[in-house]
Design an enzyme around this catalytic site. Sequence first.
Site, PDB file in Angstrom:
ATOM      1  N   ASN A 151       0.804  -1.218   0.000  1.00  0.00           N
ATOM      2  CA  ASN A 151       0.000   0.000   0.000  1.00  0.00           C
ATOM      3  C   ASN A 151       0.840   1.273   0.000  1.00  0.00           C
ATOM      4  O   ASN A 151       0.408   2.307  -0.486  1.00  0.00           O
ATOM      5  CB  ASN A 151      -0.951   0.015   1.217  1.00  0.00           C
ATOM      6  CG  ASN A 151      -0.267  -0.381   2.495  1.00  0.00           C
ATOM      7  OD1 ASN A 151       0.275  -1.478   2.601  1.00  0.00           O
ATOM      8  ND2 ASN A 151      -0.257   0.498   3.473  1.00  0.00           N
ATOM      9  N   CYS A 325      -2.654   4.794   8.318  1.00  0.00           N
ATOM     10  CA  CYS A 325      -2.741   4.258   9.674  1.00  0.00           C
ATOM     11  C   CYS A 325      -1.501   4.599  10.485  1.00  0.00           C
ATOM     12  O   CYS A 325      -1.565   4.669  11.701  1.00  0.00           O
ATOM     13  CB  CYS A 325      -2.904   2.740   9.639  1.00  0.00           C
ATOM     14  SG  CYS A 325      -4.198   2.239   8.525  1.00  0.00           S
TER      15      CYS A 325
HETATM   16  C1  PLP Z   1      -2.888  -3.454   1.940  1.00  0.00           C
HETATM   17  C2  PLP Z   1      -4.023  -3.105   2.851  1.00  0.00           C
HETATM   18  N1  PLP Z   1      -4.588  -4.062   3.593  1.00  0.00           N
HETATM   19  C3  PLP Z   1      -5.618  -3.827   4.408  1.00  0.00           C
HETATM   20  C4  PLP Z   1      -6.139  -2.557   4.538  1.00  0.00           C
HETATM   21  C5  PLP Z   1      -7.279  -2.328   5.470  1.00  0.00           C
HETATM   22  O1  PLP Z   1      -8.489  -2.200   4.744  1.00  0.00           O
HETATM   23  P1  PLP Z   1      -9.765  -1.532   5.447  1.00  0.00           P
HETATM   24  O2  PLP Z   1      -9.502  -0.062   5.517  1.00  0.00           O
HETATM   25  O3  PLP Z   1     -10.915  -1.855   4.523  1.00  0.00           O
HETATM   26  O4  PLP Z   1      -9.928  -2.149   6.768  1.00  0.00           O
HETATM   27  C6  PLP Z   1      -5.566  -1.505   3.803  1.00  0.00           C
HETATM   28  C7  PLP Z   1      -6.039  -0.112   3.974  1.00  0.00           C
HETATM   29  O5  PLP Z   1      -5.289   0.835   3.797  1.00  0.00           O
HETATM   30  C8  PLP Z   1      -4.495  -1.792   2.924  1.00  0.00           C
HETATM   31  O6  PLP Z   1      -3.915  -0.835   2.178  1.00  0.00           O
END
Ligand code: PLP
Length: 388
Positions: A151, A325
Amino acid sequence: MKTIYLDNNATTRVAPEVVDAMMPFFCELYGNASSMHSFGGQVKRHVERAREQVAACLGADPSEIVFTSCGTESDNAALRGTCEALTGRRHHLITTRVEHLAVLSVCRHLGGHGFRVTELPVDNQGLLDLQLLEDSLSDDTAIVSIMWANNETGVLFPIEAIGEICRRKGVVFHTDAVQVAGKIPVDLSKVPVDLLSISGHKLHAPKGVGVLYVRKGTRLSPFMIGGHQEGNKRAGTENVPYIVGLGRAAELAQRYMADEATRVRDLRDRLEDGILKSCPDATLNGSRVHRIPNTSNISFHYVEGEAILLLLDQFGICASSGSACTSGSLEPSHVMRAMGVPFTAAHGSIRFSLSRYTTGDEIDAVLEHLPPIIGRLRELSPFVTSKA
Ligand SMILES: Cc1ncc(COP(=O)(O)O)c(C=O)c1O
């Protein structure tokens, strides 16, 4: 002031077509999809249609699609559900140091509850050593969880090769595909993945809906326990409007995929090349070759990412430093640290992430405003003075 939104890996605009598809399910077709009456049955048919749309987008069978509340829930359900299903028989997990916290924190939590966790390192391009993965697998390994695309950097892992290694060793393979769904083709009829997570709000559906793909025959204990919804794999009344919206978003994603691969990639490359040319001491983070088409992560050495974001914000430009996050803490992101990005570069790393709604004019505006911002911050930077 117009918003220039280049933070699409954090969340995306809901597509107007998706909103249109959702609207009837609030005040008209508001029945419970699990009800026995025909009003509920009518609603259920729309849930099943959405399941087919998502399955078509993934090359899966509709029976393998489980709707959840978000990507984080899907990741939790995959990891915790597999470990519970294999309780007492396998006690080892493999993941990577660059996973999203939705995977990494769950693995570390399980690490405190009787599981041994291997976190595979990456090189300075953000890439994995597959031999190390192979050497780390044992008869005790319950699950391998490795993301499809990162991400923060957009770097892609070779999911097909990883899946083949896991299949040869008879180990369950989960991939967090939150950042690839809708951006590059995913065909699970060809790629040996057992469990896969998706989040609606990363592909122009609303926040609050996700998918866990569960390949037929995969042993998994349900994470949410209660009613019999989702084939007993995920209890809780179906969030019908959001599920319908995600189905429509998946259908649109398939239609726009080619555009992502060309128009969005071209815009991203124009932005990246322009920045690297006009800003001295700027470097790209992660592999230039193995990555999704919409993401560019650039370090502006000797300046603070937060300061860049604040000054960009004055022009209505939205980007991100680290993942949404982890921003809010002044530590460089765990992804930058895992890649060995030097301290003075990791602190100044900015992620630009585009979408099907990004325009050439927006890219031009960033290329106009960003270089003077970096110039101003460099003049104030104590690191530049000590370097001279
Ligand atoms: C690679 C990845 N996994 C999981 C998530 C979490 O997803 P959600 O926001 O729908 O809980 C994100 C959110 O940024 C992400 O980029």
